[in-house]
Scaffold this motif. Structure first.
Motif, PDB file in Angstrom:
ATOM      1  N   LYS A 644       1.010  -1.250   0.068  1.00 42.93           N
ATOM      2  CA  LYS A 644       0.129   0.120   0.027  1.00 42.93           C
ATOM      3  C   LYS A 644       0.518   1.413  -0.532  1.00 42.93           C
ATOM      4  O   LYS A 644      -0.038   2.735  -0.066  1.00 42.93           O
ATOM      5  CB  LYS A 644      -0.672   0.337   1.059  1.00 42.93           C
ATOM      6  CG  LYS A 644      -2.532  -1.227   1.374  1.00 42.93           C
ATOM      7  CD  LYS A 644      -3.148  -0.667   1.971  1.00 42.93           C
ATOM      8  CE  LYS A 644      -4.095  -1.736   2.504  1.00 42.93           C
ATOM      9  NZ  LYS A 644      -4.488  -1.840   3.424  1.00 42.93           N
ATOM     10  N   SER A 645       1.981   0.827  -0.206  1.00 43.83           N
ATOM     11  CA  SER A 645       3.026   2.236  -0.576  1.00 43.83           C
ATOM     12  C   SER A 645       4.174   2.483  -1.021  1.00 43.83           C
ATOM     13  O   SER A 645       4.459   0.861  -1.104  1.00 43.83           O
ATOM     14  CB  SER A 645       3.808   2.757   1.470  1.00 43.83           C
ATOM     15  OG  SER A 645       4.404   1.689   1.780  1.00 43.83           O
ATOM     16  N   ASN A 646       4.316   3.493  -1.493  1.00 44.67           N
ATOM     17  CA  ASN A 646       5.108   3.612  -2.391  1.00 44.67           C
ATOM     18  C   ASN A 646       6.908   4.984  -2.152  1.00 44.67           C
ATOM     19  O   ASN A 646       6.156   5.634  -1.012  1.00 44.67           O
ATOM     20  CB  ASN A 646       5.184   3.816  -3.899  1.00 44.67           C
ATOM     21  CG  ASN A 646       4.300   2.678  -4.268  1.00 44.67           C
ATOM     22  OD1 ASN A 646       4.412   1.380  -3.893  1.00 44.67           O
ATOM     23  ND2 ASN A 646       3.376   2.944  -4.936  1.00 44.67           N
ATOM     24  N   LEU A 647       7.829   4.715  -2.532  1.00 47.80           N
ATOM     25  CA  LEU A 647       8.839   5.760  -2.096  1.00 47.80           C
ATOM     26  C   LEU A 647       9.368   5.925  -3.772  1.00 47.80           C
ATOM     27  O   LEU A 647       9.562   4.622  -4.729  1.00 47.80           O
ATOM     28  CB  LEU A 647       9.891   5.479  -1.653  1.00 47.80           C
ATOM     29  CG  LEU A 647      10.550   6.294  -0.683  1.00 47.80           C
ATOM     30  CD1 LEU A 647      10.455   7.363  -0.965  1.00 47.80           C
ATOM     31  CD2 LEU A 647      12.207   5.456  -0.182  1.00 47.80           C
ATOM     32  N   ARG A 648       9.321   7.055  -4.282  1.00 47.35           N
ATOM     33  CA  ARG A 648       9.823   7.199  -5.830  1.00 47.35           C
ATOM     34  C   ARG A 648      10.662   8.374  -5.879  1.00 47.35           C
ATOM     35  O   ARG A 648      10.653   9.553  -4.826  1.00 47.35           O
ATOM     36  CB  ARG A 648       8.466   7.879  -6.558  1.00 47.35           C
ATOM     37  CG  ARG A 648       6.810   6.800  -6.818  1.00 47.35           C
ATOM     38  CD  ARG A 648       5.977   7.236  -7.232  1.00 47.35           C
ATOM     39  NE  ARG A 648       4.615   6.519  -7.000  1.00 47.35           N
ATOM     40  CZ  ARG A 648       4.154   5.856  -7.940  1.00 47.35           C
ATOM     41  NH1 ARG A 648       5.112   5.865  -8.917  1.00 47.35           N
ATOM     42  NH2 ARG A 648       2.944   5.256  -8.082  1.00 47.35           N
ATOM     43  N   ILE A 649      11.472   8.333  -6.612  1.00 53.33           N
ATOM     44  CA  ILE A 649      12.554   9.578  -7.681  1.00 53.33           C
ATOM     45  C   ILE A 649      13.050  10.034  -8.458  1.00 53.33           C
ATOM     46  O   ILE A 649      12.858   8.616  -9.409  1.00 53.33           O
ATOM     47  CB  ILE A 649      13.914   9.240  -6.332  1.00 53.33           C
ATOM     48  CG1 ILE A 649      14.708  10.674  -5.859  1.00 53.33           C
ATOM     49  CG2 ILE A 649      14.145   7.816  -6.617  1.00 53.33           C
ATOM     50  CD1 ILE A 649      16.258   9.905  -5.147  1.00 53.33           C
TER      51      ILE A 649
END
Length: 910
Positions: A644-649
């Motif tokens: 349910k969670s993401n980290l994006r760059i």
């Protein structure tokens, strides 16, 4: 016999009622993950108007009469499927469905994504699964927040604000020149001589499926990008048939409070008018439009018609047709201060301004989509927009050297008609399990005319209260005509090849190559007819509301006035622009692990931009050419922390081109300011960085936090020049500037109630905090331009940037009896102070002050066919103010209130 028939029908109805209703119900799941239910799947009964969607848990239920049905299940990212069922009287037919994922799954970067999305939760799911950092706002959210056009919709997105009184958008504090606009992934031209982007107020939400906002750059996009790209996706009909009519009315509290609402004579109510230059040139008074205003009833109206139909062609093909026509009319009135002042605070012009305005839009759209087979589709889009703005302005007060006893009067009538024609042909084709082809082409035309803008300057004799004409310059009394035509051809083609096949028949990587082309031409011409009042008529009294009594053929024949132009002929001032862009790009998407996916891209653009002009500032004519190759790298990474969670760059390099009119040596005169082009203007280079965390507690909920930074070399700003007329130009004001900011967004269901828990109280909040700073150099400006100016400050924020943006809404939704619903929303929007133009020669910067507004929206479905809507917008009616930040204390140079806008509508679906 008739009575027997009615008895039979009555008996049959009683029996049916006694047996209870028949239903088809079930749960929709992912075929590869049986425990993964699919919310908001479209479920329809072929050959009928009956349709529904699955709830957030994948459940659905449809009430039907007994009989045979073909049930169709469709969902973005999955293959459409049908099931044949027979339903008996009073039977509760269970029909669970497993959908197969399409080969073009959402975890890949699709070069020309044209998805059919309306529901807020479905758009959030797409946002969650894509590698790109995107934000969306769709038809369901349009309805909830009561927005009527694309500009109002986009302004609800985190980090985006709208310029007061126009459709110009600021994305992360960066204005028009730093952003781009597209329709279904293909570029569209501007309707405004001063703007790069088309006014988003031209697009009613009736024609929009959803709007996608890219705030980060990827190699499949044109490189003239720093703030964001706004992509409008037109409606794509999905059901079996539709015919809906909606009518409405609207009023503005300021407008209806005027006992005599006056507009200039000539333009039609519907915004379609035909003007031409005066007959016989300068040798007679050949103007057909009256200078005298006419009274009207300031009550707006709207009507829209929507129709759609789908046809099955064989076992696999399907043709979908959709058309909509929309007309909208609005009246507005505002009154307040409008002035320009010197660095010492002395008045140059100072007015109490009254503005009467009437805006209309007529929109027609048609699209046809042919699903040839699963994974292969061709679509044609046609869009026509006619947008008309009519303004009648009165400026009363101080005019230096003309009316220094606050006894001046300027009457200005402006009419602007814009027509936009868009033609698009799009194709998506799955060649095999590994290879997919996407292509699109468009031909677009914008025609914009400002025919017969009138301006007259008068001075009142304070002892007799009589008016005479101002005669300081011949341009004090004039009529002005301008015409813009812009044609744009665009083409795009890309091929995506999947590689690194896994044991479970999926692919870890996709390699994409493509070409984009954009070819734009603009032709602009303007001519101003100045009226020189004869010396023996300088004391002749005139009625400001009956100027036809002076400006007529008889007085022209008697030499009471004569007519001239800047060059003494009917040859107009002109500028033309050509922009050709050829681009090749390549991206590699690779899933390094179950949690981490990245996209690396490289784009090469060959740019040619040429502007030619022949104007009153350069009667001989000249040109300016920019020809350069740009190499633009980009990288995007997504790490799934949990399901349910993401980290994006993301990081990228882009550029910003000056616009045609910014480089043309052309003067555009408003009453209190003048804008002039700068041929020495040149592009900026931009470096962009984003880091984002997002969490999706439920399908229709999200919490996100984004940090971003931008570094801009040779930024472009609007600058107040050293002049008595408050001139503004466009200048590369320094070597570099930067912007850093934080964005926060939350969408949350606060309370669910009722038997099915479908009744909800929900809330949304998004906020953006931004700090921008650029170094300013007067030496750089003097060395690179013809302007010998001294900037007041050596650093500043970017023009158009607000430090704080805030949007909040609270909604109540209740549904009962399956076909009745009530939705109420209270929405609030706030933007802090924003720099309008940089000051020079000790003049302070011009700053638009902070403003907030409350809206109330109510929508109700009285049955499955009838709906009502009501809205009250700008409820607190705050003052719109602009100040000049001179040393000592700020001086207000613009102040007015917009009034409260009320609208009421009813729609009926056949």
């Amino acid at each position: 016999m008739k009575h027997l028939f009615f008895l039979f029908v009555f008996f049959l109805s009683v029996c049916t009622f006694a047996q209870g209703p028949s239903t088809i119900s079930g749960t929709v799941t992912d075929n590869d993950m049986e425990t993964a239910t699919l919310p908001y799947v479209n479920i329809s009964l072929q050959g009928t108007n009956i349709a529904t969607t699955s709830d957030e848990n994948g459940h659905y239920s449809i009430n039907v009469t007994p009989g045979f049905y073909t049930v169709e299940f469709s969902y973005m990212g999955y293959l459409t499927s049908v099931e044949n069922v027979t339903v008996n009287p009073a039977e509760e037919k269970n029909l669970d469905k497993k959908l197969l994922a399409d080969s073009e799954v959402l975890t890949e970067v699709v070069i020309k994504a044209r998805v059919n999305r309306q529901k807020e939760s479905a758009l959030l799911m797409e946002q969650k699964n894509l590698v790109e950092i995107k934000q969306h706002i769709g038809a369901e959210e349009f309805s909830k927040k009561g927005v009527g056009n694309a500009a109002a919709a986009v302004a609800k997105v985190t980090g985006i604000s709208k310029e007061e009184g126009s459709g110009t958008m600021y994305v992360r504090g960066l204005g028009d020149r730093y952003n781009s606009t597209s329709l279904n992934g293909l570029p569209i031209p501007s309707n405004d001589t001063e703007k790069k982007n088309i006014d988003l107020e031209l697009f009613p939400t009736d024609i929009i499926q959803y709007i996608g906002i890219d705030k980060i750059y990827s190699a499949n996009m044109f490189g003239d990008f720093a703030g964001g790209n706004i992509d409008i996706v037109s409606k794509d009909f999905q059901g079996r048939s539709l015919f809906e009519v909606e009518i409405g009315s609207n009023i503005n509290s300021n407008a209806v409070s005027q006992s005599d609402f006056q507009l200039q004579e000539g333009p039609s109510y519907f915004g379609f008018s035909n003007y031409s230059l005066p007959q016989n040139g300068l040798s007679s008074f050949g103007f057909s439009n009256s200078l005298n205003p006419e009274s009207t009833m300031p009550i707006g109206s709207s009507v829209s018609v929507r129709a759609g139909k789908s046809f099955d062609i064989g076992a696999q093909s399907k043709l979908s047709l959709f058309a909509t026509a929309n007309f909208d009319s609005k009246f507005n009135y505002r009154e307040g201060l409008n002035q320009s002042v010197s660095a010492q605070g002395a008045k140059l012009k100072s007015f109490d301004q009254k503005k009467f305005s009437h805006n209309t839009s007529a929109v027609g759209m048609f699209n046809a989509g042919l699903n040839i087979k699963p994974g292969s589709k061709i679509k044609y889009n046609f869009l026509f927009v006619n947008f008309a703005e009519q303004e009648n302005d009165e400026y009363r007060g101080f005019i230096r050297d003309i009316a220094e006893e606050n006894n001046g009067l300027i009457r200005r009538g402006t009419y602007n008609q814009t027509q936009l024609y868009v033609n698009q042909l799009l194709g998506d084709h799955k060649i095999n399990d590994r290879l997919a082809l996407n292509w699109g082409t468009s031909y677009n035309t914008v025609k914009s005319e400002m025919p017969d803008r009138t301006q007259n300057t008068l001075r009142m004799n304070t002892s007799t209260n009589d008016y005479v004409f101002a005669t300081n310059t011949t341009s004090d009394n004039h009529r002005y005509f301008q015409k813009l035509t812009e044609n744009e051809i665009a083409a795009s083609v890309s091929a995506a090849y999947k590689f690194a096949k896994t044991t479970d028949e999926t692919f870890k990587g996709t390699f994409t190559v493509g070409y984009d082309g954009k070819f734009k031409t603009r032709d602009f011409e303007a001519i101003q007819f100045n009226f020189k009042i004869a010396n023996n008529q300088s004391t002749t009294t005139v009625n400001p509301y009956n100027l036809d009594s002076f400006f007529n053929q008889s007085n022209f024949d008697q030499n009471h006035f004569n007519i001239n132009t800047f060059n003494g002929t009917l040859e107009p001032q002109t500028y033309s622009g050509t922009q050709n862009i050829h681009a090749a790009f390549a991206t590699i998407t690779y899933q390094f692990s179950e949690k981490f996916t990245a996209v690396a891209g490289l784009r090469s653009e060959q740019l040619l931009q040429e502007v030619k002009w022949k104007t009153q500032l350069d009667n001989i004519g000249s040109k300016n050419t920019f020809d350069q190759n740009k190499l633009l790298p980009s990288i995007i990474g997504k790490y799934s922390l949990t399901e349910k969670s993401n980290l994006r760059i993301a990081a990228s390099k882009t550029y910003t081109l000056p616009q045609f009119k910014e480089k043309a040596l052309f003067v555009y005169e408003d009453v209190t300011e003048i804008k002039v082009g700068n041929p020495n203007l040149y592009p900026s280079d931009d470096y962009n960085f984003d880091l984002k965390y997002e969490f999706f507690p439920k399908p229709d909920e999200t919490i996100s936090l984004t940090a971003f930074g931008k570094y801009i070399q040779n930024p472009i700003n609007e600058v107040t020049l050293a002049s008595s007329t408050n001139d503004i130009s466009f200048i590369n004001t320094g070597d570099a500037g930067h912007a850093v900011g934080l964005e926060f967004e939350v969408k949350k269901n606060l309370l669910s109630f009722g038997e099915s828990q479908n009744n909800k109280i929900s809330a949304g909040l998004n906020a953006s905090y931004l700090k921008t700073e650029q170094k300013l150099s007067s030496e750089k400006v003097r060395a690179e331009t013809a302007y010998n100016i001294n900037l007041t400050h050596d650093k500043s924020s970017f023009t158009g940037a607000s430090d704080l943006l805030l949007n909040a809404d609270l909604s109540f939704n209740r549904t009962w009896n399956n076909d009745k619903s009530l939705q109420m929303t209270v929405a609030y929007a706030y933007s802090s102070d924003r720099l309008y133009a940089l000051g020079s020669e000790m003049k302070g910067n011009l700053v638009d002050q902070a403003i907030g507004r409350f809206d109330f929206i109510l929508k109700s479905s009285l049955s499955d066919k009838i709906g009502l809507s009501f809205s009250a917008k700008n409820l607190t009616d705050p003052s719109v103010q602009r100040v000049q930040e001179n040393n000592g204390s700020p001086i207000t140079v613009l102040s007015y209130k917009n009034g409260i806008d009320f609208s009421l509508g009813i729609n009926y679906q056949f």
